[in-house]
Design a protein around this motif. Sequence first.
Motif, PDB file in Angstrom:
ATOM      1  N   UNK A 130       8.387  -3.469  -1.834  1.00  0.00           N
ATOM      2  CA  UNK A 130       7.350  -2.461  -2.097  1.00  0.00           C
ATOM      3  C   UNK A 130       7.444  -1.927  -3.518  1.00  0.00           C
ATOM      4  N   UNK A 131       6.295  -1.495  -4.040  1.00  0.00           N
ATOM      5  CA  UNK A 131       6.277  -0.897  -5.366  1.00  0.00           C
ATOM      6  C   UNK A 131       7.113   0.389  -5.376  1.00  0.00           C
ATOM      7  N   UNK A 132       7.135   1.066  -4.255  1.00  0.00           N
ATOM      8  CA  UNK A 132       7.974   2.244  -4.094  1.00  0.00           C
ATOM      9  C   UNK A 132       8.250   2.431  -2.606  1.00  0.00           C
ATOM     10  N   UNK A 133       9.390   2.999  -2.286  1.00  0.00           N
ATOM     11  CA  UNK A 133       9.726   3.252  -0.887  1.00  0.00           C
ATOM     12  C   UNK A 133       9.280   4.660  -0.511  1.00  0.00           C
ATOM     13  N   UNK A 134       8.829   4.781   0.720  1.00  0.00           N
ATOM     14  CA  UNK A 134       8.421   6.087   1.231  1.00  0.00           C
ATOM     15  C   UNK A 134       9.571   6.774   1.963  1.00  0.00           C
ATOM     16  N   UNK A 135      10.703   6.093   2.013  1.00  0.00           N
ATOM     17  CA  UNK A 135      11.844   6.670   2.712  1.00  0.00           C
ATOM     18  C   UNK A 135      11.690   6.674   4.212  1.00  0.00           C
ATOM     19  N   UNK A 136      10.795   5.806   4.706  1.00  0.00           N
ATOM     20  CA  UNK A 136      10.555   5.756   6.140  1.00  0.00           C
ATOM     21  C   UNK A 136      11.481   4.791   6.862  1.00  0.00           C
ATOM     22  N   UNK A 137      11.229   4.622   8.150  1.00  0.00           N
ATOM     23  CA  UNK A 137      12.015   3.705   8.977  1.00  0.00           C
ATOM     24  C   UNK A 137      11.512   2.276   8.786  1.00  0.00           C
ATOM     25  N   UNK A 138      12.397   1.314   8.537  1.00  0.00           N
ATOM     26  CA  UNK A 138      11.956  -0.081   8.439  1.00  0.00           C
ATOM     27  C   UNK A 138      11.354  -0.540   9.763  1.00  0.00           C
ATOM     28  N   UNK A 142       0.800  -1.221   0.000  1.00  0.00           N
ATOM     29  CA  UNK A 142       0.000   0.000   0.000  1.00  0.00           C
ATOM     30  C   UNK A 142       0.835   1.275   0.000  1.00  0.00           C
ATOM     31  N   UNK A 143       2.140   1.144  -0.265  1.00  0.00           N
ATOM     32  CA  UNK A 143       2.975   2.351  -0.298  1.00  0.00           C
ATOM     33  C   UNK A 143       2.592   3.322  -1.417  1.00  0.00           C
ATOM     34  N   UNK A 144       2.152   2.857  -2.599  1.00  0.00           N
ATOM     35  CA  UNK A 144       1.750   3.848  -3.622  1.00  0.00           C
ATOM     36  C   UNK A 144       0.573   4.709  -3.175  1.00  0.00           C
ATOM     37  N   UNK A 145      -0.435   4.082  -2.548  1.00  0.00           N
ATOM     38  CA  UNK A 145      -1.585   4.834  -2.052  1.00  0.00           C
ATOM     39  C   UNK A 145      -1.155   5.776  -0.938  1.00  0.00           C
ATOM     40  N   UNK A 146      -0.322   5.277  -0.029  1.00  0.00           N
ATOM     41  CA  UNK A 146       0.104   6.105   1.092  1.00  0.00           C
ATOM     42  C   UNK A 146       0.970   7.269   0.617  1.00  0.00           C
TER      43      UNK A 146
END
Length: 547
Positions: free
Chosen positions: A155-163, A125-129
């Motif tokens: 993930x389809x894309x990373x949000x650059x958040x903390x694992x 759900x990273x793209x939606x988020x």
Amino acid sequence: MSIFEQNLERNSANFAPLTPLSFIERTAEIYPERLAIVHGELRQSWAETHARCRQLASSLRRAGIGRNDTVAVMLPNVPPMVEAHFGIPMAGAVLNALNTRLDPETVAFMLDHGEARAVIVDPEFTPVMAKALALRKRAAPILVIETEDALYGPPAQSLGGTPYEAFIAAGDPGFAWQWPLDEWDAIALNYTSGTTGNPKGVVYHHRGACTNAISNVLEWDMPKHSVYLWTLPMFHCNGWCFPWTVAARAGVNVCLRRVEAQAIFDAIREHGVTHYCGAPIVQSLLVNAPAAMKEGVPPGVKAMVAGAAPPAALIEGMEQMGFDLTHVYGLTEVYGPATVCAKQDDWAQLDVGERARLNARQGVRYHLQRAARVLDPETMQPVPMDGETMGEIMFQGNITMKGYLKNPKATEEAFAGGWFHSGDLAVQYPDGYIKIKDRSKDIIISGGENISSIEVEDVLYRHPAVMAAAVVARPDPKWGETPCAFVELKAGASATAEEIVAHCRQHLAGFKLPRAVVFGELPKTSTGKIQKFELRQRAGSLSAIDV
């Protein structure tokens, strides 16, 4: 002052706020090595789960997140979602489980409205988020935590958040979490589906979550070490409070990313599943699965169904599989189910049609709910228990929300007269059992006559070719409104509109018959509930297809 109030003060020795967080603490102490979570190759004990929940709480506190701060999660039924139900409130924060099928605009609204301080998101759900975070209007930053799942992939894309695992590892497994200062403290925030306008934020308290979790045990006579399969999304009313119920019973959470018949039957066989919940469409999925898929499934699995009343064909199909079906009813505002169609011993001697009629009722109040009654919304007096006089289902008791977040007008209206107004129209029988006739907005008024869409749907479900059905009002220049039936057929089955209407004619008065029949897959929510608001929109645009 009464003698029973003199020098008999409440203190820490004789009073503690009710909270479902106490369940995991006890289970981890008594059954530390018992299996808690199964997901793919993962096998996690209750001691490990408790430690990880404390680590999550510890890391949140170190990030400056504490009492009454909102932490949103966008997760499927995976281990981090189980951990979130304990770790987030252990930090004093409020869990906001987001529907994983929502569009970015709605997610952005919820993040802003709930004033989320952090969000935990699954790779799916990273793209939606990502879009939702970009659409936010509040300037306050949000801590983004990203989970991983080998069963899904990167993930389809990373949000650059903390694992997520790094965030957990940084926490203290011995973190001394504090019980809520007050059992009235918020534990969760759940948004209703916003079919008109913005969705409303329903606030749960620790006392309600605790009492409903215990009621789940009582309604099912749920034994310890039960094996619970997560077919019901945990984001839906916090999984009807079952994350806390399973902990209370030192049971096993068998996680399931997607609801598919093969995966469900495989999990039941492999893990010895004893209990699961789901909407009628989930139960129909299993009943109508190929016989080969059901081979080796042990009898005695207990299924809980909510939503539309289970038709006779569904009850018969479940019995043929050896499944024991329990019908419950509720709303987001009452923590999921708050009434149950408690079975009487003598029902077992009745034929399947009569059992279906009895089991179709929404039943009686949950053990720990104070009251569930059908009242006249104008006078606020109980309607006669005659099975005919219609009123509105209303609730009183601990299994009722605190209210709607930042919406005093809606809260006041919902609690008018000292009862929670469900909006569901129903009758009450002499034995006290409640049966829904319709949502107030789903009553069809045709030529001055009231038609219950549920009554027509019950008849449609009796047709052997019908998998799912929904009836809504269609504008009519002569009658004002007429019933429009949307029908989803079983795989390989066929039926014409004329055949469907002819079937209905055998059971319904002429003015109740569908004037239009539309075939196709019905739009459903992520929990399997048919989206009638969308069907109402479709019905409003239908041209001459009368039958």
